[in-house]
Write a protein that holds these residues in place. Structure first.
Motif, PDB file in Angstrom:
ATOM      1  N   MET A 199       7.562 -21.318 -13.609  1.00  0.00           N
ATOM      2  CA  MET A 199       7.379 -20.710 -12.302  1.00  0.00           C
ATOM      3  C   MET A 199       7.886 -21.625 -11.192  1.00  0.00           C
ATOM      4  SD  MET A 199       6.436 -17.827 -11.088  1.00  0.00           S
ATOM      5  CE  MET A 199       5.334 -17.106 -12.318  1.00  0.00           C
ATOM      6  N   SER A 200       7.675 -22.924 -11.360  1.00  0.00           N
ATOM      7  CA  SER A 200       8.147 -23.875 -10.358  1.00  0.00           C
ATOM      8  C   SER A 200       9.669 -23.798 -10.213  1.00  0.00           C
ATOM      9  CB  SER A 200       7.720 -25.292 -10.741  1.00  0.00           C
ATOM     10  OG  SER A 200       8.214 -26.230  -9.812  1.00  0.00           O
ATOM     11  N   LYS A 201      10.365 -23.700 -11.349  1.00  0.00           N
ATOM     12  CA  LYS A 201      11.823 -23.581 -11.313  1.00  0.00           C
ATOM     13  C   LYS A 201      12.244 -22.266 -10.673  1.00  0.00           C
ATOM     14  CE  LYS A 201      12.508 -26.532 -15.365  1.00  0.00           C
ATOM     15  NZ  LYS A 201      12.860 -26.595 -16.803  1.00  0.00           N
ATOM     16  N   ASN A 202      11.524 -21.183 -11.009  1.00  0.00           N
ATOM     17  CA  ASN A 202      11.855 -19.882 -10.425  1.00  0.00           C
ATOM     18  C   ASN A 202      11.640 -19.873  -8.924  1.00  0.00           C
ATOM     19  OD1 ASN A 202      12.747 -18.511 -12.692  1.00  0.00           O
ATOM     20  ND2 ASN A 202      10.713 -17.849 -13.287  1.00  0.00           N
ATOM     21  N   VAL A 203      10.547 -20.481  -8.477  1.00  0.00           N
ATOM     22  CA  VAL A 203      10.266 -20.533  -7.043  1.00  0.00           C
ATOM     23  C   VAL A 203      11.412 -21.228  -6.321  1.00  0.00           C
ATOM     24  CG1 VAL A 203       8.790 -21.610  -5.305  1.00  0.00           C
ATOM     25  CG2 VAL A 203       7.760 -20.388  -7.214  1.00  0.00           C
ATOM     26  N   SER A 204      11.892 -22.328  -6.880  1.00  0.00           N
ATOM     27  CA  SER A 204      13.000 -23.060  -6.271  1.00  0.00           C
ATOM     28  C   SER A 204      14.264 -22.210  -6.210  1.00  0.00           C
ATOM     29  CB  SER A 204      13.266 -24.345  -7.069  1.00  0.00           C
ATOM     30  OG  SER A 204      14.379 -25.037  -6.547  1.00  0.00           O
ATOM     31  N   ILE A 205      14.563 -21.537  -7.323  1.00  0.00           N
ATOM     32  CA  ILE A 205      15.768 -20.697  -7.381  1.00  0.00           C
ATOM     33  C   ILE A 205      15.687 -19.548  -6.385  1.00  0.00           C
ATOM     34  CG2 ILE A 205      17.040 -19.057  -8.830  1.00  0.00           C
ATOM     35  CD1 ILE A 205      16.253 -20.885 -11.231  1.00  0.00           C
ATOM     36  N   TYR A 206      14.553 -18.862  -6.348  1.00  0.00           N
ATOM     37  CA  TYR A 206      14.466 -17.663  -5.506  1.00  0.00           C
ATOM     38  C   TYR A 206      14.244 -17.985  -4.044  1.00  0.00           C
ATOM     39  CZ  TYR A 206      15.371 -14.525  -9.226  1.00  0.00           C
ATOM     40  OH  TYR A 206      16.036 -13.840 -10.212  1.00  0.00           O
ATOM     41  N   LYS A 207      13.692 -19.167  -3.745  1.00  0.00           N
ATOM     42  CA  LYS A 207      13.671 -19.614  -2.351  1.00  0.00           C
ATOM     43  C   LYS A 207      15.099 -19.819  -1.858  1.00  0.00           C
ATOM     44  CE  LYS A 207      10.931 -22.743  -0.734  1.00  0.00           C
ATOM     45  NZ  LYS A 207      10.172 -24.011  -0.602  1.00  0.00           N
ATOM     46  N   ALA A 208      15.947 -20.408  -2.705  1.00  0.00           N
ATOM     47  CA  ALA A 208      17.343 -20.632  -2.324  1.00  0.00           C
ATOM     48  C   ALA A 208      18.086 -19.311  -2.158  1.00  0.00           C
ATOM     49  CB  ALA A 208      18.033 -21.504  -3.372  1.00  0.00           C
ATOM     50  N   GLN A 209      17.863 -18.383  -3.093  1.00  0.00           N
ATOM     51  CA  GLN A 209      18.498 -17.064  -2.981  1.00  0.00           C
ATOM     52  C   GLN A 209      18.042 -16.350  -1.714  1.00  0.00           C
ATOM     53  OE1 GLN A 209      20.816 -15.596  -5.082  1.00  0.00           O
ATOM     54  NE2 GLN A 209      20.899 -17.556  -6.138  1.00  0.00           N
ATOM     55  N   ALA A 210      16.739 -16.436  -1.429  1.00  0.00           N
ATOM     56  CA  ALA A 210      16.200 -15.791  -0.230  1.00  0.00           C
ATOM     57  C   ALA A 210      16.799 -16.402   1.032  1.00  0.00           C
ATOM     58  CB  ALA A 210      14.680 -15.920  -0.213  1.00  0.00           C
ATOM     59  N   SER A 211      16.953 -17.719   1.043  1.00  0.00           N
ATOM     60  CA  SER A 211      17.536 -18.385   2.207  1.00  0.00           C
ATOM     61  C   SER A 211      18.968 -17.913   2.444  1.00  0.00           C
ATOM     62  CB  SER A 211      17.511 -19.906   2.009  1.00  0.00           C
ATOM     63  OG  SER A 211      16.183 -20.378   1.940  1.00  0.00           O
ATOM     64  N   ALA A 212      19.713 -17.732   1.353  1.00  0.00           N
ATOM     65  CA  ALA A 212      21.089 -17.251   1.480  1.00  0.00           C
ATOM     66  C   ALA A 212      21.116 -15.825   2.029  1.00  0.00           C
ATOM     67  CB  ALA A 212      21.790 -17.318   0.124  1.00  0.00           C
ATOM     68  N   LEU A 213      20.232 -14.984   1.524  1.00  0.00           N
ATOM     69  CA  LEU A 213      20.156 -13.611   2.026  1.00  0.00           C
ATOM     70  C   LEU A 213      19.735 -13.599   3.492  1.00  0.00           C
ATOM     71  CD1 LEU A 213      18.446 -11.840  -1.011  1.00  0.00           C
ATOM     72  CD2 LEU A 213      20.762 -11.431  -0.177  1.00  0.00           C
ATOM     73  N   GLU A 214      18.760 -14.417   3.820  1.00  0.00           N
ATOM     74  CA  GLU A 214      18.258 -14.472   5.188  1.00  0.00           C
ATOM     75  C   GLU A 214      19.366 -14.891   6.155  1.00  0.00           C
ATOM     76  OE1 GLU A 214      15.138 -14.101   8.048  1.00  0.00           O
ATOM     77  OE2 GLU A 214      15.349 -13.442   5.972  1.00  0.00           O
ATOM     78  N   ALA A 215      20.215 -15.816   5.707  1.00  0.00           N
ATOM     79  CA  ALA A 215      21.258 -16.345   6.581  1.00  0.00           C
ATOM     80  C   ALA A 215      22.491 -15.446   6.673  1.00  0.00           C
ATOM     81  CB  ALA A 215      21.679 -17.736   6.092  1.00  0.00           C
ATOM     82  N   HIS A 216      22.804 -14.736   5.581  1.00  0.00           N
ATOM     83  CA  HIS A 216      24.106 -14.082   5.536  1.00  0.00           C
ATOM     84  C   HIS A 216      24.090 -12.578   5.252  1.00  0.00           C
ATOM     85  CE1 HIS A 216      25.802 -18.105   5.674  1.00  0.00           C
ATOM     86  NE2 HIS A 216      25.090 -18.442   4.611  1.00  0.00           N
ATOM     87  N   ALA A 217      23.012 -12.042   4.698  1.00  0.00           N
ATOM     88  CA  ALA A 217      23.008 -10.619   4.324  1.00  0.00           C
ATOM     89  C   ALA A 217      22.631  -9.740   5.511  1.00  0.00           C
ATOM     90  CB  ALA A 217      22.024 -10.385   3.183  1.00  0.00           C
TER      91      ALA A 217
END
Length: 248
Positions: A19-37
């Protein structure tokens, strides 16, 4: 007792690590979406644990509406349709309105209490045509729940193509709409419908129109179904708590 406690601790630590690894991955994905989508983009999460991964992404992409973040349970939905069509020797396209409740995991609840089959004399309830409650409440459920694991065991590979096809089904219906009188299963943000705690990404029966999904309301829920739905909701609540603990 000591051995069981030790096993539970190891299992918890393993899950926390994943879960810790997933949280890191999906926080990064969310940040990318937040910035560019675009804020009205539609998001479908497929990677497991899909429901909780979608929830993490939603939390860290606040400009994207919660209604626009979903997870894939259409693969399980399609598998349930396939099991019924095989049992009754009918076309998959003649079966509709099965439901996958809850988590995309082995606790999911495949429900056919509201499903029907198109026959020469009109639509008939699946339960009436199968006429075998032991199979419907036993083997059918476990087969759908464990189908992914069974495929991996048999092929040594995941069912990636089936998942891709189901993702296409999910997006097609979300964007273009579901046929009249037909509902499908989608992992969506719970608003408390059917007693499911609000704030979980939970699979419900939905209809789609105009690019929006809507939870089907008012379906009668029997005691057997209630227990199954609550069990998978409990698992999702525990996953959510574990994911949030990894943020601390």
């Amino acid at each position: 007792m000591v051995l069981r406690w030790s096993w539970l601790m190891l299992h918890f630590l393993f899950l926390r690590d994943v879960m810790s690894k997933n949280v890191s991955i999906y926080k990064a994905q969310a940040s990318a979406l937040e910035a560019h989508a675009a804020p009205n983009c539609k998001v479908l999460v497929v990677a497991n644990p899909a429901n909780t991964n979608a929830l993490i992404l939603k939390e860290f992409a606040p400009s994207i509406p919660e209604r626009n973040v979903t997870c894939l349970t259409r693969l399980d939905h399609n598998r349930a349709l396939g099991q019924i069509s095989e049992r009754l020797n009918v076309q998959v396209s003649d079966v509709k309105n099965v439901i996958i409740w809850g988590n995309h995991s082995s606790t999911q609840y495949p429900d056919v209490n509201h499903a029907t089959v198109k026959t020469s004399s009109g639509e008939k309830p699946v339960c009436e045509l199968v006429a075998d409650d032991a199979w419907l409440n036993g083997e059918f459920i476990t087969t759908v729940q464990q189908r992914g694991a069974a495929i991996i065991k048999a092929r040594k590979l995941s069912s990636a193509l089936s998942a891709a096809s189901s993702a296409c089904d999910h997006i097609r219906d979300w964007v273009l709409g579901t046929p009249e009188g037909t509902f499908v299963s989608m992992g969506v943000y719970s608003d408390g419908s059917y007693g499911v705690p609000a704030g979980l990404i939970y699979s419900f029966p939905v209809t789609c129109s105009g690019g929006e999904w809507k939870i089907v309301q008012g379906l009668p829920i029997d005691e057997f179904s209630r227990k199954k739905m609550d069990a998978t909701a409990q698992e999702l609540s525990e996953e959510k708590a574990l994911a949030y603990s990894c943020l601390e």
